[in-house]
Design a protein around this motif. Structure first.
Motif, mmCIF file in Angstrom:
data_model
loop_
_atom_site.group_PDB
_atom_site.id
_atom_site.type_symbol
_atom_site.label_atom_id
_atom_site.label_comp_id
_atom_site.label_asym_id
_atom_site.label_seq_id
_atom_site.Cartn_x
_atom_site.Cartn_y
_atom_site.Cartn_z
ATOM 1 N N ILE A 1 0.864 -1.182 0.000
ATOM 2 C CA ILE A 1 0.000 0.000 0.000
ATOM 3 C C ILE A 1 0.898 1.227 0.000
ATOM 4 C CG2 ILE A 1 -1.779 1.292 1.242
ATOM 5 C CD1 ILE A 1 -2.700 -1.391 2.439
ATOM 6 N N GLY A 2 0.827 2.022 -1.079
ATOM 7 C CA GLY A 2 1.745 3.139 -1.269
ATOM 8 C C GLY A 2 1.437 4.359 -0.427
ATOM 9 N N GLU A 3 2.373 5.282 -0.448
ATOM 10 C CA GLU A 3 2.373 6.444 0.444
ATOM 11 C C GLU A 3 1.132 7.321 0.301
ATOM 12 O OE1 GLU A 3 5.411 10.120 1.550
ATOM 13 O OE2 GLU A 3 5.325 9.375 -0.519
ATOM 14 N N THR A 4 0.633 7.507 -0.907
ATOM 15 C CA THR A 4 -0.488 8.435 -1.108
ATOM 16 C C THR A 4 -1.810 7.709 -1.343
ATOM 17 O OG1 THR A 4 -0.061 8.645 -3.493
ATOM 18 C CG2 THR A 4 1.068 10.204 -2.025
ATOM 19 N N ALA A 5 -1.845 6.415 -1.056
ATOM 20 C CA ALA A 5 -3.098 5.671 -1.175
ATOM 21 C C ALA A 5 -4.099 6.181 -0.145
ATOM 22 C CB ALA A 5 -2.849 4.177 -0.978
ATOM 23 N N VAL A 6 -5.381 6.161 -0.524
ATOM 24 C CA VAL A 6 -6.470 6.505 0.384
ATOM 25 C C VAL A 6 -7.442 5.331 0.395
ATOM 26 C CG1 VAL A 6 -8.408 8.055 0.850
ATOM 27 C CG2 VAL A 6 -6.255 8.979 -0.038
ATOM 28 N N ILE A 7 -7.696 4.804 1.583
ATOM 29 C CA ILE A 7 -8.611 3.678 1.753
ATOM 30 C C ILE A 7 -9.700 4.120 2.726
ATOM 31 C CG2 ILE A 7 -8.835 1.296 2.542
ATOM 32 C CD1 ILE A 7 -5.865 0.905 1.844
ATOM 33 N N LYS A 8 -10.940 4.039 2.289
ATOM 34 C CA LYS A 8 -12.050 4.494 3.136
ATOM 35 C C LYS A 8 -12.442 3.396 4.138
ATOM 36 C CE LYS A 8 -12.357 8.499 0.963
ATOM 37 N NZ LYS A 8 -13.523 8.840 0.141
ATOM 38 N N ASN A 9 -13.666 3.409 4.617
ATOM 39 C CA ASN A 9 -14.106 2.525 5.701
ATOM 40 C C ASN A 9 -14.598 1.160 5.197
ATOM 41 O OD1 ASN A 9 -13.719 4.653 7.639
ATOM 42 N ND2 ASN A 9 -15.658 5.526 6.956
ATOM 43 N N HIS A 10 -14.416 0.154 6.062
ATOM 44 C CA HIS A 10 -14.957 -1.198 5.827
ATOM 45 C C HIS A 10 -14.436 -1.795 4.517
ATOM 46 C CE1 HIS A 10 -17.663 -0.655 9.227
ATOM 47 N NE2 HIS A 10 -17.961 0.542 8.733
ATOM 48 N N VAL A 11 -13.151 -1.663 4.288
ATOM 49 C CA VAL A 11 -12.504 -2.231 3.101
ATOM 50 C C VAL A 11 -11.824 -3.537 3.487
ATOM 51 C CG1 VAL A 11 -10.651 -1.909 1.413
ATOM 52 C CG2 VAL A 11 -12.225 -0.025 1.933
ATOM 53 N N LYS A 12 -11.931 -4.539 2.607
ATOM 54 C CA LYS A 12 -11.274 -5.829 2.813
ATOM 55 C C LYS A 12 -10.336 -6.101 1.641
ATOM 56 C CE LYS A 12 -15.127 -8.162 3.134
ATOM 57 N NZ LYS A 12 -16.068 -9.309 3.298
ATOM 58 N N ILE A 13 -9.105 -6.450 1.935
ATOM 59 C CA ILE A 13 -8.173 -6.848 0.885
ATOM 60 C C ILE A 13 -7.482 -8.144 1.270
ATOM 61 C CG2 ILE A 13 -7.838 -4.444 0.180
ATOM 62 C CD1 ILE A 13 -5.108 -4.497 1.351
ATOM 63 N N TYR A 14 -7.069 -8.872 0.259
ATOM 64 C CA TYR A 14 -6.467 -10.185 0.461
ATOM 65 C C TYR A 14 -4.993 -10.168 0.034
ATOM 66 C CZ TYR A 14 -11.096 -11.997 1.476
ATOM 67 O OH TYR A 14 -12.313 -12.232 2.069
ATOM 68 N N GLN A 15 -4.346 -11.308 0.235
ATOM 69 C CA GLN A 15 -2.898 -11.400 0.039
ATOM 70 C C GLN A 15 -2.490 -11.003 -1.375
ATOM 71 O OE1 GLN A 15 -4.936 -13.956 0.505
ATOM 72 N NE2 GLN A 15 -4.440 -15.673 -0.841
ATOM 73 N N GLY A 16 -1.325 -10.394 -1.476
ATOM 74 C CA GLY A 16 -0.753 -10.076 -2.775
ATOM 75 C C GLY A 16 -1.308 -8.847 -3.456
ATOM 76 N N VAL A 17 -2.209 -8.128 -2.809
ATOM 77 C CA VAL A 17 -2.803 -6.935 -3.431
ATOM 78 C C VAL A 17 -1.782 -5.795 -3.440
ATOM 79 C CG1 VAL A 17 -4.521 -5.102 -3.114
ATOM 80 C CG2 VAL A 17 -5.193 -7.512 -2.933
ATOM 81 N N THR A 18 -1.708 -5.075 -4.554
ATOM 82 C CA THR A 18 -0.848 -3.899 -4.677
ATOM 83 C C THR A 18 -1.692 -2.662 -4.970
ATOM 84 O OG1 THR A 18 1.047 -5.173 -5.486
ATOM 85 C CG2 THR A 18 1.019 -2.815 -5.985
ATOM 86 N N LEU A 19 -1.558 -1.655 -4.134
ATOM 87 C CA LEU A 19 -2.126 -0.333 -4.396
ATOM 88 C C LEU A 19 -0.935 0.572 -4.675
ATOM 89 C CD1 LEU A 19 -4.813 -0.141 -1.558
ATOM 90 C CD2 LEU A 19 -5.034 -1.092 -3.854
ATOM 91 N N GLY A 20 -0.565 0.677 -5.949
ATOM 92 C CA GLY A 20 0.717 1.272 -6.289
ATOM 93 C C GLY A 20 0.618 2.461 -7.229
ATOM 94 N N ALA A 21 1.781 2.885 -7.696
ATOM 95 C CA ALA A 21 1.900 4.038 -8.592
ATOM 96 C C ALA A 21 2.152 3.562 -10.018
ATOM 97 C CB ALA A 21 3.042 4.941 -8.142
ATOM 98 N N LEU A 22 1.697 4.360 -10.969
ATOM 99 C CA LEU A 22 1.966 4.071 -12.377
ATOM 100 C C LEU A 22 3.409 4.384 -12.753
ATOM 101 C CD1 LEU A 22 -1.270 5.368 -14.109
ATOM 102 C CD2 LEU A 22 -0.327 3.059 -14.325
ATOM 103 N N SER A 23 4.012 5.326 -12.027
ATOM 104 C CA SER A 23 5.365 5.759 -12.342
ATOM 105 C C SER A 23 6.077 6.128 -11.048
ATOM 106 C CB SER A 23 5.323 6.963 -13.283
ATOM 107 O OG SER A 23 6.618 7.412 -13.581
ATOM 108 N N VAL A 24 7.393 6.006 -11.028
ATOM 109 C CA VAL A 24 8.147 6.271 -9.805
ATOM 110 C C VAL A 24 9.201 7.365 -9.995
ATOM 111 C CG1 VAL A 24 7.797 3.981 -8.823
ATOM 112 C CG2 VAL A 24 9.721 4.349 -10.367
ATOM 113 N N GLU A 25 8.953 8.273 -10.954
ATOM 114 C CA GLU A 25 9.909 9.366 -11.132
ATOM 115 C C GLU A 25 9.990 10.235 -9.878
ATOM 116 O OE1 GLU A 25 7.814 8.510 -13.427
ATOM 117 O OE2 GLU A 25 8.901 8.221 -15.307
ATOM 118 N N ARG A 26 11.177 10.711 -9.571
ATOM 119 C CA ARG A 26 11.400 11.494 -8.361
ATOM 120 C C ARG A 26 10.595 12.797 -8.359
ATOM 121 N NH1 ARG A 26 12.615 10.716 -3.135
ATOM 122 N NH2 ARG A 26 13.578 12.571 -2.232
ATOM 123 N N ASN A 27 10.304 13.350 -9.542
ATOM 124 C CA ASN A 27 9.572 14.614 -9.589
ATOM 125 C C ASN A 27 8.096 14.464 -9.208
ATOM 126 O OD1 ASN A 27 8.517 13.374 -11.848
ATOM 127 N ND2 ASN A 27 9.332 14.842 -13.319
#
Length: 262
Positions: free
Chosen positions: A172-198
């Motif tokens: 789960i990445g730094e700027t992810a937002v997860i609201k209430n009553h959310v369920k996630i299972y193993q191996g899930v990625t909430l990530g970024a499309l790009s990792v440029e420093r800018n």
């Protein structure tokens, strides 16, 4: 090259005066003691709060490299947050116990569920992250990452009654937002499309609305990606764009069956 020359060469290349590995060791001790103080019935709260204050101020002195910063003064503000953090963590544990048929008791959740431990350390580190305490929040969540295989950046914003089942491999990445009553299972990625420093300080990770379930190994990427409320994202799905509320996303694999000739 003789030993003296080798030693001098090593010293010359140790260029980071603030790189002290005891910061990591002390953070892990602080994190464990904090967890026990909040949950372990045999740990005296008043006595441990005093010990935690001492540990916190020692850590603050180690990580606040700017002489104008007075990070040790954050302790009292952080202490004020602990009752509410504990209240929210109890909601997380209850959500796990109520939604997982394998859970035999709430105590089992606290003692043995890696997802709960990762959530707990995230919530405890998130408040320090918001206060701007350097390094310690990230080291706290990395401690949980090492022990559980669950990587939650302390900057993520996560609502109430959060449930991670099995936990291993969740990111789960730094700027992810997860609201209430959310369920996630193993191996899930909430990530970024790009990792440029800018892209630092910009929203890079998705938003998950209320009552969403995300099954194993699904990947959801991008700061503009919103998973609408009450949606279900199936296992192995790959999403880089938003879906409306009440959606069901599935991944359909191609199955080829071999035929053997006799």
């Amino acid at each position: 090259m003789d030993n003296k020359a080798i030693i001098e060469d090593i010293i010359k290349h140790k260029q980071l005066p603030n790189l002290k590995f005891r910061i990591k060791d002390k953070t892990e001790i602080f994190t464990k003691n904090l967890f026990y103080t909040l949950f372990d019935v045999e740990t005296p709260v008043e006595e441990n709060i005093q010990l935690l204050e001492v540990d916190f101020k020692e850590l603050a002195d180690l990580v606040c490299w700017n002489p104008e910063q007075t990070c040790g003064e954050l302790w009292q503000s952080y202490l004020q947050k602990l009752p509410r953090i504990l209240e929210r963590l109890n909601l997380d544990a209850l959500a796990i116990a109520e939604n997982d048929p394998a859970a035999n008791s709430v105590e089992e959740v606290y003692l043995s569920y890696p997802g709960f431990f990762a959530i707990a350390i995230y919530r405890l580190s998130h408040e320090l992250y918001k206060f701007g305490l350097p390094l310690v929040p990230r080291l706290m969540t990395e401690c949980a990452h090492r022990l559980t295989g669950t990587d939650i950046n302390p900057g993520a914003v996560i609502g109430d009654s959060f449930f991670i089942d099995h936990a291993t491999g969740v990111v789960i990445g730094e700027t992810a937002v997860i609201k209430n009553h959310v369920k996630i299972y193993q191996g899930v990625t909430l990530g970024a499309l790009s990792v440029e420093r800018n892209l630092r300080n910009k929203k890079r990770h998705p938003t998950i609305e209320d009552n969403v379930t995300i099954y194993a190994n699904a990947t959801i990427l991008g700061g503009g990606t919103v998973i609408g409320a009450n949606s279900i994202v199936g296992g192995n799905a790959w999403l880089t764009s938003s879906i409306p509320e009440n959606s069901i996303v599935t991944h359909s694999p191609t199955i080829n069956i071999k035929k053997y000739e006799k």
